[in-house]
Design a protein around this motif. Structure first.
Motif, PDB file in Angstrom:
ATOM      1  N   THR A 156       0.823  -1.190   0.000  1.00 46.72           N
ATOM      2  CA  THR A 156       0.000   0.000   0.000  1.00 46.72           C
ATOM      3  C   THR A 156       0.862   1.247   0.000  1.00 46.72           C
ATOM      4  O   THR A 156       2.082   1.201   0.189  1.00 46.72           O
ATOM      5  N   GLU A 157       0.209   2.377  -0.182  1.00 45.72           N
ATOM      6  CA  GLU A 157       0.910   3.656  -0.145  1.00 45.72           C
ATOM      7  C   GLU A 157       1.440   3.978   1.245  1.00 45.72           C
ATOM      8  O   GLU A 157       2.264   4.881   1.405  1.00 45.72           O
ATOM      9  N   LEU A 158       0.986   3.270   2.258  1.00 45.65           N
ATOM     10  CA  LEU A 158       1.481   3.465   3.621  1.00 45.65           C
ATOM     11  C   LEU A 158       2.533   2.423   3.993  1.00 45.65           C
ATOM     12  O   LEU A 158       2.900   2.306   5.163  1.00 45.65           O
ATOM     13  N   GLY A 159       2.981   1.661   2.997  1.00 47.11           N
ATOM     14  CA  GLY A 159       4.048   0.694   3.238  1.00 47.11           C
ATOM     15  C   GLY A 159       3.595  -0.609   3.844  1.00 47.11           C
ATOM     16  O   GLY A 159       4.427  -1.466   4.156  1.00 47.11           O
ATOM     17  N   THR A 160       2.288  -0.782   4.001  1.00 47.64           N
ATOM     18  CA  THR A 160       1.769  -2.002   4.610  1.00 47.64           C
ATOM     19  C   THR A 160       1.462  -3.042   3.538  1.00 47.64           C
ATOM     20  O   THR A 160       1.362  -2.739   2.356  1.00 47.64           O
ATOM     21  N   LEU A 161       1.289  -4.282   3.964  1.00 46.89           N
ATOM     22  CA  LEU A 161       1.070  -5.399   3.055  1.00 46.89           C
ATOM     23  C   LEU A 161      -0.257  -6.100   3.351  1.00 46.89           C
ATOM     24  O   LEU A 161      -0.619  -6.304   4.512  1.00 46.89           O
ATOM     25  N   ALA A 278      15.286  -1.251   3.867  1.00 48.33           N
ATOM     26  CA  ALA A 278      14.303  -0.552   4.700  1.00 48.33           C
ATOM     27  C   ALA A 278      14.349  -1.055   6.135  1.00 48.33           C
ATOM     28  O   ALA A 278      14.302  -0.265   7.092  1.00 48.33           O
ATOM     29  N   ARG A 279      14.446  -2.363   6.303  1.00 49.74           N
ATOM     30  CA  ARG A 279      14.544  -2.910   7.658  1.00 49.74           C
ATOM     31  C   ARG A 279      15.825  -2.428   8.339  1.00 49.74           C
ATOM     32  O   ARG A 279      15.821  -2.100   9.537  1.00 49.74           O
ATOM     33  N   ARG A 280      16.907  -2.382   7.590  1.00 50.48           N
ATOM     34  CA  ARG A 280      18.175  -1.937   8.164  1.00 50.48           C
ATOM     35  C   ARG A 280      18.091  -0.469   8.592  1.00 50.48           C
ATOM     36  O   ARG A 280      18.581  -0.104   9.673  1.00 50.48           O
ATOM     37  N   ALA A 301       9.465   0.685   2.511  1.00 50.95           N
ATOM     38  CA  ALA A 301       9.198   2.055   2.943  1.00 50.95           C
ATOM     39  C   ALA A 301       9.343   2.168   4.454  1.00 50.95           C
ATOM     40  O   ALA A 301       8.944   1.263   5.203  1.00 50.95           O
ATOM     41  N   VAL A 302       9.912   3.298   4.886  1.00 56.50           N
ATOM     42  CA  VAL A 302      10.014   3.623   6.304  1.00 56.50           C
ATOM     43  C   VAL A 302       9.344   4.978   6.502  1.00 56.50           C
ATOM     44  O   VAL A 302       9.735   5.975   5.868  1.00 56.50           O
ATOM     45  N   VAL A 330       7.663  11.918   7.666  1.00 56.72           N
ATOM     46  CA  VAL A 330       8.367  11.808   6.396  1.00 56.72           C
ATOM     47  C   VAL A 330       8.328  10.362   5.925  1.00 56.72           C
ATOM     48  O   VAL A 330       8.015   9.448   6.694  1.00 56.72           O
ATOM     49  N   ARG A 331       8.652  10.176   4.632  1.00 58.33           N
ATOM     50  CA  ARG A 331       8.727   8.831   4.077  1.00 58.33           C
ATOM     51  C   ARG A 331      10.107   8.623   3.480  1.00 58.33           C
ATOM     52  O   ARG A 331      10.585   9.434   2.687  1.00 58.33           O
ATOM     53  N   TRP A 332      10.740   7.521   3.860  1.00 60.51           N
ATOM     54  CA  TRP A 332      12.023   7.125   3.303  1.00 60.51           C
ATOM     55  C   TRP A 332      11.825   5.851   2.489  1.00 60.51           C
ATOM     56  O   TRP A 332      11.508   4.791   3.035  1.00 60.51           O
ATOM     57  N   MET A 333      11.985   5.956   1.184  1.00 60.20           N
ATOM     58  CA  MET A 333      11.848   4.803   0.302  1.00 60.20           C
ATOM     59  C   MET A 333      13.221   4.217  -0.002  1.00 60.20           C
ATOM     60  O   MET A 333      14.176   4.952  -0.264  1.00 60.20           O
TER      61      MET A 333
END
Length: 355
Positions: A156-161, A278-280, A301-302, A330-333
């Protein structure tokens, strides 16, 4: 008199990386090699070439023998062409309020396809059967645009699955209501890699009717694809792609990129790399005073909250976008080509700014 170089020159620093968008990344070397492989000689134009013909079997290997694939230039087009093929002009699309088709495509579904969006507020960017019911009403009412399609985004646009079971639940409910299901799969490869499932598990096997398959964010130079999983769900694709200005004359160079991406495991390697970075990044910054991770980190995404002044200073060296100015979010891709060193340098810069 202005001097114009007699040959192309490098105008950027290839050592510079960013966390603004996975579209900022360059083209994967294996994709560039595939484009060169398809060059030379003449091939039939407008998709009647051998590379586009071969592409059908490659997508069918991932999505089933019934799948039919239509390359287009970009993601907005993939979504608009898909929805045009699924809907009549008086019909509408139920989607999450945060969905890309509702917020970030300049009204293209409305302007080009003439379709009304029926957005639903969601806490995490994901639709559920109950949330769909908030807009799935008014059938037969001439005064209301008729719901026809439920559109999901995964990731999703919010980084969720969406999990496999969640997609199955949405599809079953939509189909019971007589609705079709479209998936915006701009980052479907990231979702499949994160969940460690085949691409078809999140699409064909779960009941999705039409998929917008993303290529650019995962390493292509250009190109997305409309993948029809249920032949009865879409009409007129050859004509709609043309009237949407998405029929590439030299389509072999679009199609061969998907062959390089999907014939082997390049899609999976790239998606795993982006997700891992992203996890790192989240792990590296979560304990820094002044940084708050605001959403689950499930794909690449973070989302985080940090002081606006610090964010502005960081942006002088690393580009990234503000997601919600009111919240300071903020969003970090993370793109497929980021390395551990890239992520660690960014995390160190964040720590220094807030230290």
């Amino acid at each position: 008199m202005t001097h114009v170089p007699s040959h192309p020159i490098r105008r950027h620093d290839p050592a510079v990386t960013s966390f603004a968008s996975d579209n900022y990344a360059g083209v994967h070397p294996e994709i560039l090699a595939a484009i060169a492989l398809a060059n030379g000689g003449h091939q039939v134009a407008y998709g009647d070439d051998v590379y586009t013909e071969a592409l059908q079997e490659i997508f069918q290997a991932h999505f089933g023998e019934q799948a039919r694939t239509w390359p287009v230039f970009n993601g907005t087009a993939a979504n608009v062409v898909s929805l045009r093929a699924m809907c009549a002009p008086w019909e509408a699309v139920i989607c999450a309020e945060s969905a890309h088709i509702n917020t970030d495509e300049g009204g293209a579904p409305e302007v080009v396809a003439g379709l009304k969006m029926l957005p639903v507020a969601t806490p995490d960017g994901k639709l559920t059967p109950a949330l769909i019911d908030r807009q799935a009403w008014g059938f037969g009412d001439v005064h209301r645009a008729q719901p026809r399609v439920v559109s999901l985004s995964n990731a999703t646009e919010l980084g969720t699955l969406y999990t496999v079971d969640e997609i199955k639940s949405v599809c079953a409910h939509a189909h019971e209501l007589g609705l079709l299901v479209h998936m915006d799969g701009a980052r479907i490869t990231n979702a499949a890699a994160a969940l460690d499932v085949p691409l078809r598990a999140l699409t064909t096997d779960a009941g999705v009717d039409v998929l917008s398959f993303g290529g650019t964010k995962i390493g292509l130079m250009l190109g997305e694809a409309v993948v029809v999983l249920n032949p009865a769900a879409a009409r007129g694709l050859p004509y709609l792609r043309k009237t949407s200005m998405q029929l590439a004359s030299k389509m072999r160079f679009v199609s061969v990129q998907f062959e390089a991406l999907l014939a082997g495991d390049l899609w999976l390697r790239n998606a795993r790399q982006a997700n891992a970075m992203a996890r790192r990044l989240a792990a590296a910054v979560q304990d820094i005073d002044g940084v708050e991770i605001t959403r689950p980190v499930q794909a690449n995404a973070v989302f985080a909250r940090l002081p606006a002044a610090a964010a502005d200073r960081l942006r002088e060296r690393f580009r990234f976008y503000t997601w919600n100015a009111d919240l300071g979010e903020v969003r970090w891709m993370c793109a497929f080509d980021l390395t551990e060193a890239d992520v660690d340098a960014f995390a160190a810069a964040i720590a220094a700014e807030l230290g």
